[in-house]
Enzyme design. Structure first.
Site, mmCIF file in Angstrom:
data_model
loop_
_atom_site.group_PDB
_atom_site.id
_atom_site.type_symbol
_atom_site.label_atom_id
_atom_site.label_comp_id
_atom_site.label_asym_id
_atom_site.label_seq_id
_atom_site.Cartn_x
_atom_site.Cartn_y
_atom_site.Cartn_z
ATOM 1 N N SER A 9 0.840 -1.196 0.000
ATOM 2 C CA SER A 9 0.000 0.000 0.000
ATOM 3 C C SER A 9 0.874 1.244 0.000
ATOM 4 O O SER A 9 1.573 1.529 0.974
ATOM 5 C CB SER A 9 -0.894 0.016 1.235
ATOM 6 O OG SER A 9 -1.388 1.327 1.416
ATOM 7 N N HIS A 34 -0.735 -1.209 -4.447
ATOM 8 C CA HIS A 34 -2.078 -0.914 -3.922
ATOM 9 C C HIS A 34 -2.202 0.598 -3.737
ATOM 10 O O HIS A 34 -1.436 1.201 -2.976
ATOM 11 C CB HIS A 34 -2.251 -1.661 -2.601
ATOM 12 C CG HIS A 34 -3.598 -1.536 -1.975
ATOM 13 N ND1 HIS A 34 -4.674 -2.316 -2.350
ATOM 14 C CD2 HIS A 34 -4.058 -0.720 -0.990
ATOM 15 C CE1 HIS A 34 -5.732 -2.004 -1.608
ATOM 16 N NE2 HIS A 34 -5.389 -1.028 -0.771
ATOM 17 N N ASP A 36 -4.415 3.631 -2.487
ATOM 18 C CA ASP A 36 -5.535 3.957 -1.596
ATOM 19 C C ASP A 36 -6.065 5.352 -1.874
ATOM 20 O O ASP A 36 -5.421 6.350 -1.544
ATOM 21 C CB ASP A 36 -5.072 3.864 -0.141
ATOM 22 C CG ASP A 36 -4.921 2.427 0.314
ATOM 23 O OD1 ASP A 36 -5.895 1.666 0.183
ATOM 24 O OD2 ASP A 36 -3.831 2.067 0.793
ATOM 25 N N MET A 38 -8.771 8.134 -1.045
ATOM 26 C CA MET A 38 -9.697 8.514 0.041
ATOM 27 C C MET A 38 -10.235 9.915 -0.211
ATOM 28 O O MET A 38 -9.480 10.801 -0.635
ATOM 29 C CB MET A 38 -8.969 8.484 1.375
ATOM 30 C CG MET A 38 -8.296 7.148 1.681
ATOM 31 S SD MET A 38 -7.625 7.141 3.343
ATOM 32 C CE MET A 38 -6.803 5.535 3.355
ATOM 33 N N HIS A 67 -7.841 0.994 -4.830
ATOM 34 C CA HIS A 67 -8.843 0.818 -3.766
ATOM 35 C C HIS A 67 -9.544 2.156 -3.535
ATOM 36 O O HIS A 67 -8.968 3.066 -2.932
ATOM 37 C CB HIS A 67 -8.114 0.311 -2.507
ATOM 38 C CG HIS A 67 -8.990 0.108 -1.320
ATOM 39 N ND1 HIS A 67 -8.496 -0.080 -0.044
ATOM 40 C CD2 HIS A 67 -10.338 0.055 -1.197
ATOM 41 C CE1 HIS A 67 -9.497 -0.236 0.808
ATOM 42 N NE2 HIS A 67 -10.632 -0.150 0.134
ATOM 43 N N MET A 69 -11.836 4.390 -1.698
ATOM 44 C CA MET A 69 -12.580 4.628 -0.457
ATOM 45 C C MET A 69 -13.251 5.983 -0.613
ATOM 46 O O MET A 69 -12.907 6.973 0.046
ATOM 47 C CB MET A 69 -11.619 4.585 0.743
ATOM 48 C CG MET A 69 -11.188 3.154 1.080
ATOM 49 S SD MET A 69 -9.676 3.127 2.058
ATOM 50 C CE MET A 69 -8.477 3.308 0.749
ATOM 51 N N MET A 138 -11.831 -6.089 4.236
ATOM 52 C CA MET A 138 -11.083 -5.133 5.071
ATOM 53 C C MET A 138 -10.865 -5.752 6.449
ATOM 54 O O MET A 138 -11.805 -6.263 7.065
ATOM 55 C CB MET A 138 -11.849 -3.820 5.232
ATOM 56 C CG MET A 138 -11.925 -2.940 3.992
ATOM 57 S SD MET A 138 -10.335 -2.499 3.244
ATOM 58 C CE MET A 138 -9.500 -1.685 4.609
ATOM 59 N N ASP A 176 -6.794 -6.439 3.627
ATOM 60 C CA ASP A 176 -6.167 -5.122 3.718
ATOM 61 C C ASP A 176 -6.390 -4.540 5.109
ATOM 62 O O ASP A 176 -7.530 -4.364 5.533
ATOM 63 C CB ASP A 176 -6.784 -4.220 2.630
ATOM 64 C CG ASP A 176 -6.201 -2.818 2.590
ATOM 65 O OD1 ASP A 176 -5.164 -2.580 3.229
ATOM 66 O OD2 ASP A 176 -6.797 -1.969 1.893
HETATM 67 C C1 DX5 Z 1 -6.609 1.427 5.063
HETATM 68 C C2 DX5 Z 1 -6.048 1.258 3.658
HETATM 69 C C3 DX5 Z 1 -4.953 0.276 3.668
HETATM 70 C C4 DX5 Z 1 -3.770 0.730 4.508
HETATM 71 C C5 DX5 Z 1 -3.060 -0.476 5.016
HETATM 72 O O1 DX5 Z 1 -7.561 2.406 5.040
HETATM 73 O O2 DX5 Z 1 -7.057 0.791 2.788
HETATM 74 O O3 DX5 Z 1 -4.570 -0.091 2.359
HETATM 75 O O4 DX5 Z 1 -2.890 1.532 3.809
HETATM 76 O O5 DX5 Z 1 -2.046 -0.063 5.858
HETATM 77 P P1 DX5 Z 1 -1.471 -1.029 6.985
HETATM 78 O O6 DX5 Z 1 -0.900 -2.224 6.294
HETATM 79 O O7 DX5 Z 1 -0.444 -0.176 7.646
HETATM 80 O O8 DX5 Z 1 -2.615 -1.381 7.886
HETATM 81 ZN ZN ZN Z 2 -6.393 -0.213 0.873
#
Ligand code: DX5
Ligand code: ZN
Length: 220
Positions: A9, A34, A36, A38, A67, A69, A138, A176
Protein backbone atom coordinates in the site's frame (compact mmCIF):
# COMPACT_ATOMS: atom_id res chain seq x y z
CA UNK A 1 0.67 -23.03 1.96
CA UNK A 2 -0.71 -21.59 -1.26
CA UNK A 3 1.19 -18.86 -3.10
CA UNK A 4 0.01 -15.29 -2.59
CA UNK A 5 0.56 -11.85 -4.06
CA UNK A 6 1.83 -9.04 -1.82
CA UNK A 7 0.34 -5.70 -2.85
CA UNK A 8 2.21 -2.92 -1.02
CA UNK A 9 0.00 0.00 0.00
CA UNK A 10 1.61 3.21 -1.23
CA UNK A 11 -0.11 5.02 1.64
CA UNK A 12 2.96 4.13 3.71
CA UNK A 13 5.48 4.97 0.97
CA UNK A 14 7.36 8.26 0.78
CA UNK A 15 4.88 10.55 -1.02
CA UNK A 16 7.66 12.91 -2.09
CA UNK A 17 9.32 10.11 -4.07
CA UNK A 18 6.50 7.94 -5.37
CA UNK A 19 8.14 7.24 -8.74
CA UNK A 20 11.29 6.01 -6.98
CA UNK A 21 9.21 3.88 -4.63
CA UNK A 22 7.42 2.20 -7.55
CA UNK A 23 10.74 1.56 -9.27
CA UNK A 24 12.12 0.06 -6.06
CA UNK A 25 9.09 -2.23 -5.77
CA UNK A 26 9.52 -3.50 -9.34
CA UNK A 27 13.26 -4.00 -8.77
CA UNK A 28 12.47 -6.04 -5.63
CA UNK A 29 10.26 -8.38 -7.66
CA UNK A 30 6.85 -7.05 -6.65
CA UNK A 31 4.21 -6.97 -9.37
CA UNK A 32 1.28 -5.12 -7.74
CA UNK A 33 0.93 -1.69 -6.14
CA UNK A 34 -2.08 -0.91 -3.92
CA UNK A 35 -3.32 2.65 -4.41
CA UNK A 36 -5.53 3.96 -1.60
CA UNK A 37 -7.87 6.69 -2.79
CA UNK A 38 -9.70 8.51 0.04
CA UNK A 39 -12.20 11.35 -0.27
CA UNK A 40 -12.56 12.64 3.28
CA UNK A 41 -16.20 11.57 3.27
CA UNK A 42 -16.39 7.79 3.02
CA UNK A 43 -13.33 7.73 5.26
CA UNK A 44 -11.96 10.50 7.49
CA UNK A 45 -8.83 11.09 5.41
CA UNK A 46 -7.86 12.44 1.98
CA UNK A 47 -5.10 11.02 -0.22
CA UNK A 48 -4.83 11.37 -4.00
CA UNK A 49 -6.89 10.88 -7.13
CA UNK A 50 -6.70 10.32 -10.90
CA UNK A 51 -4.06 12.97 -11.73
CA UNK A 52 -1.50 11.41 -9.38
CA UNK A 53 -2.32 7.91 -10.64
CA UNK A 54 -1.93 9.09 -14.25
CA UNK A 55 1.49 10.52 -13.42
CA UNK A 56 2.55 7.26 -11.77
CA UNK A 57 1.22 5.27 -14.73
CA UNK A 58 3.74 7.05 -16.97
CA UNK A 59 6.66 5.78 -14.88
CA UNK A 60 5.53 2.29 -13.81
CA UNK A 61 4.18 -0.88 -15.34
CA UNK A 62 3.20 -2.44 -12.00
CA UNK A 63 -0.38 -3.71 -11.73
CA UNK A 64 -2.33 -0.79 -10.25
CA UNK A 65 -4.65 -2.26 -7.62
CA UNK A 66 -6.85 0.78 -7.00
CA UNK A 67 -8.84 0.82 -3.77
CA UNK A 68 -11.51 3.52 -3.91
CA UNK A 69 -12.58 4.63 -0.46
CA UNK A 70 -14.89 7.26 -1.88
CA UNK A 71 -18.64 7.92 -1.80
CA UNK A 72 -20.50 7.13 -5.02
CA UNK A 73 -17.45 5.81 -6.85
CA UNK A 74 -19.57 5.41 -10.02
CA UNK A 75 -18.97 9.12 -10.68
CA UNK A 76 -15.24 8.58 -11.19
CA UNK A 77 -14.78 5.12 -12.72
CA UNK A 78 -13.87 6.40 -16.19
CA UNK A 79 -11.43 8.92 -14.69
CA UNK A 80 -9.62 6.21 -12.74
CA UNK A 81 -9.58 3.85 -15.70
CA UNK A 82 -8.24 6.61 -17.99
CA UNK A 83 -5.58 7.37 -15.38
CA UNK A 84 -4.33 3.79 -15.70
CA UNK A 85 -6.00 1.75 -12.96
CA UNK A 86 -5.80 -1.96 -13.85
CA UNK A 87 -8.14 -3.11 -11.08
CA UNK A 88 -10.84 -0.91 -9.59
CA UNK A 89 -12.18 -1.85 -6.18
CA UNK A 90 -15.30 -0.09 -4.87
CA UNK A 91 -16.84 -0.38 -1.43
CA UNK A 92 -20.24 -2.09 -1.25
CA UNK A 93 -21.19 0.52 1.38
CA UNK A 94 -20.43 3.45 -0.93
CA UNK A 95 -22.55 2.73 -3.99
CA UNK A 96 -26.30 2.07 -4.15
CA UNK A 97 -26.44 0.11 -7.41
CA UNK A 98 -23.48 -2.17 -6.85
CA UNK A 99 -24.20 -4.47 -9.79
CA UNK A 100 -24.35 -1.52 -12.18
CA UNK A 101 -21.09 -0.13 -10.80
CA UNK A 102 -19.33 -3.48 -11.19
CA UNK A 103 -20.62 -3.91 -14.75
CA UNK A 104 -19.36 -0.43 -15.61
CA UNK A 105 -15.85 -1.24 -14.33
CA UNK A 106 -15.83 -4.34 -16.55
CA UNK A 107 -17.11 -2.35 -19.53
CA UNK A 108 -14.26 0.14 -19.07
CA UNK A 109 -11.76 -2.73 -19.36
CA UNK A 110 -10.60 -2.83 -15.74
CA UNK A 111 -10.83 -5.76 -13.33
CA UNK A 112 -13.82 -5.24 -11.00
CA UNK A 113 -13.50 -5.79 -7.26
CA UNK A 114 -15.70 -5.07 -4.26
CA UNK A 115 -14.49 -4.22 -0.75
CA UNK A 116 -16.37 -4.91 2.47
CA UNK A 117 -15.81 -3.00 5.70
CA UNK A 118 -15.30 -5.15 8.80
CA UNK A 119 -18.94 -4.74 9.89
CA UNK A 120 -20.40 -5.55 6.45
CA UNK A 121 -21.70 -9.07 5.99
CA UNK A 122 -20.63 -11.24 3.05
CA UNK A 123 -24.26 -11.28 1.91
CA UNK A 124 -23.66 -7.74 0.55
CA UNK A 125 -21.61 -9.25 -2.26
CA UNK A 126 -22.79 -12.85 -2.46
CA UNK A 127 -25.03 -12.53 -5.52
CA UNK A 128 -22.32 -10.71 -7.45
CA UNK A 129 -19.47 -13.16 -6.89
CA UNK A 130 -19.55 -14.57 -10.46
CA UNK A 131 -19.07 -11.01 -11.81
CA UNK A 132 -16.01 -10.18 -9.71
CA UNK A 133 -12.28 -10.60 -10.21
CA UNK A 134 -11.61 -9.96 -6.53
CA UNK A 135 -13.27 -9.40 -3.16
CA UNK A 136 -11.46 -7.24 -0.62
CA UNK A 137 -12.10 -8.16 3.00
CA UNK A 138 -11.08 -5.13 5.07
CA UNK A 139 -9.31 -6.22 8.23
CA UNK A 140 -9.35 -2.70 9.75
CA UNK A 141 -11.84 0.13 9.42
CA UNK A 142 -10.45 1.99 6.40
CA UNK A 143 -8.98 5.47 6.58
CA UNK A 144 -5.48 5.15 7.96
CA UNK A 145 -2.38 3.00 7.71
CA UNK A 146 -0.83 1.43 10.77
CA UNK A 147 -4.01 0.21 12.53
CA UNK A 148 -4.31 -3.18 14.24
CA UNK A 149 -5.72 -6.20 12.46
CA UNK A 150 -9.28 -7.10 13.58
CA UNK A 151 -9.14 -10.87 14.28
CA UNK A 152 -12.87 -11.49 13.72
CA UNK A 153 -12.36 -10.74 10.02
CA UNK A 154 -10.39 -13.97 9.57
CA UNK A 155 -13.64 -15.91 9.80
CA UNK A 156 -15.08 -13.87 6.91
CA UNK A 157 -12.10 -14.83 4.77
CA UNK A 158 -12.65 -18.51 5.61
CA UNK A 159 -16.36 -18.35 4.85
CA UNK A 160 -15.78 -16.53 1.56
CA UNK A 161 -13.11 -19.02 0.57
CA UNK A 162 -15.51 -21.92 1.23
CA UNK A 163 -18.19 -20.17 -0.83
CA UNK A 164 -15.74 -19.79 -3.70
CA UNK A 165 -14.85 -23.46 -3.58
CA UNK A 166 -18.46 -24.65 -3.34
CA UNK A 167 -19.55 -22.49 -6.24
CA UNK A 168 -16.52 -23.30 -8.41
CA UNK A 169 -15.56 -19.63 -8.76
CA UNK A 170 -12.09 -18.15 -9.15
CA UNK A 171 -12.19 -14.55 -7.91
CA UNK A 172 -9.26 -13.52 -5.76
CA UNK A 173 -9.62 -12.81 -2.07
CA UNK A 174 -7.68 -9.78 -0.84
CA UNK A 175 -7.13 -8.66 2.75
CA UNK A 176 -6.17 -5.12 3.72
CA UNK A 177 -5.35 -3.59 7.08
CA UNK A 178 -2.90 -4.57 9.79
CA UNK A 179 -1.35 -7.34 7.69
CA UNK A 180 2.08 -8.34 9.04
CA UNK A 181 4.42 -11.32 8.74
CA UNK A 182 2.86 -12.41 12.05
CA UNK A 183 -0.63 -12.97 10.63
CA UNK A 184 0.36 -13.87 7.06
CA UNK A 185 0.24 -17.64 7.58
CA UNK A 186 -3.23 -17.50 9.13
CA UNK A 187 -4.56 -15.27 6.35
CA UNK A 188 -3.18 -17.45 3.57
CA UNK A 189 -4.47 -20.58 5.30
CA UNK A 190 -7.91 -18.94 5.55
CA UNK A 191 -7.93 -18.46 1.77
CA UNK A 192 -6.44 -15.00 1.09
CA UNK A 193 -4.60 -14.74 -2.24
CA UNK A 194 -3.63 -11.06 -2.18
CA UNK A 195 -2.21 -9.46 0.95
CA UNK A 196 -2.06 -5.68 1.15
CA UNK A 197 0.62 -4.32 3.45
CA UNK A 198 1.42 -0.70 4.14
CA UNK A 199 3.28 0.07 7.36
CA UNK A 200 4.58 -3.47 7.91
CA UNK A 201 6.13 -3.39 4.45
CA UNK A 202 7.42 0.13 3.75
CA UNK A 203 8.68 0.59 7.29
CA UNK A 204 11.20 -2.22 6.77
CA UNK A 205 13.48 -1.76 3.75
CA UNK A 206 15.13 -3.18 1.73
CA UNK A 207 11.98 -4.31 -0.06
CA UNK A 208 13.34 -7.51 -1.56
CA UNK A 209 14.29 -8.80 1.89
CA UNK A 210 10.97 -7.69 3.33
CA UNK A 211 9.07 -9.58 0.61
CA UNK A 212 11.13 -12.64 1.51
CA UNK A 213 10.12 -12.24 5.17
CA UNK A 214 6.42 -12.32 4.21
CA UNK A 215 6.95 -15.39 2.01
CA UNK A 216 8.91 -17.16 4.74
CA UNK A 217 6.16 -16.31 7.24
CA UNK A 218 3.55 -17.93 5.00
CA UNK A 219 5.58 -21.13 4.87
CA UNK A 220 5.63 -21.54 8.67
C1 DX5 B 1 -6.61 1.43 5.06
C2 DX5 B 1 -6.05 1.26 3.66
C3 DX5 B 1 -4.95 0.28 3.67
C4 DX5 B 1 -3.77 0.73 4.51
C5 DX5 B 1 -3.06 -0.48 5.02
O1 DX5 B 1 -7.56 2.41 5.04
O2 DX5 B 1 -7.06 0.79 2.79
O3 DX5 B 1 -4.57 -0.09 2.36
O4 DX5 B 1 -2.89 1.53 3.81
O5 DX5 B 1 -2.05 -0.06 5.86
P1 DX5 B 1 -1.47 -1.03 6.99
O6 DX5 B 1 -0.90 -2.22 6.29
O7 DX5 B 1 -0.44 -0.18 7.65
O8 DX5 B 1 -2.62 -1.38 7.89
ZN1 ZN C 1 -6.39 -0.21 0.87
Amino acid sequence: TAPFILSPSLLSADFSRLADELAALAAAGLTWAHLDVMDGLFVPNITFGPPVIAALRRVSSLYFDTHLMIERPERYLAAFRDAGADLICVHAEATVHLERTVAEIRRLGAAPAVALNPATHLSAVEYLLPELDMVLIMTVNPGFGGQSFLPFCLEKVRTLSAMRRERGLSFRIQVDGGVTPGNTAALVAAGADVLVSGSAFFGHPPYKERLDVFHAAAAT
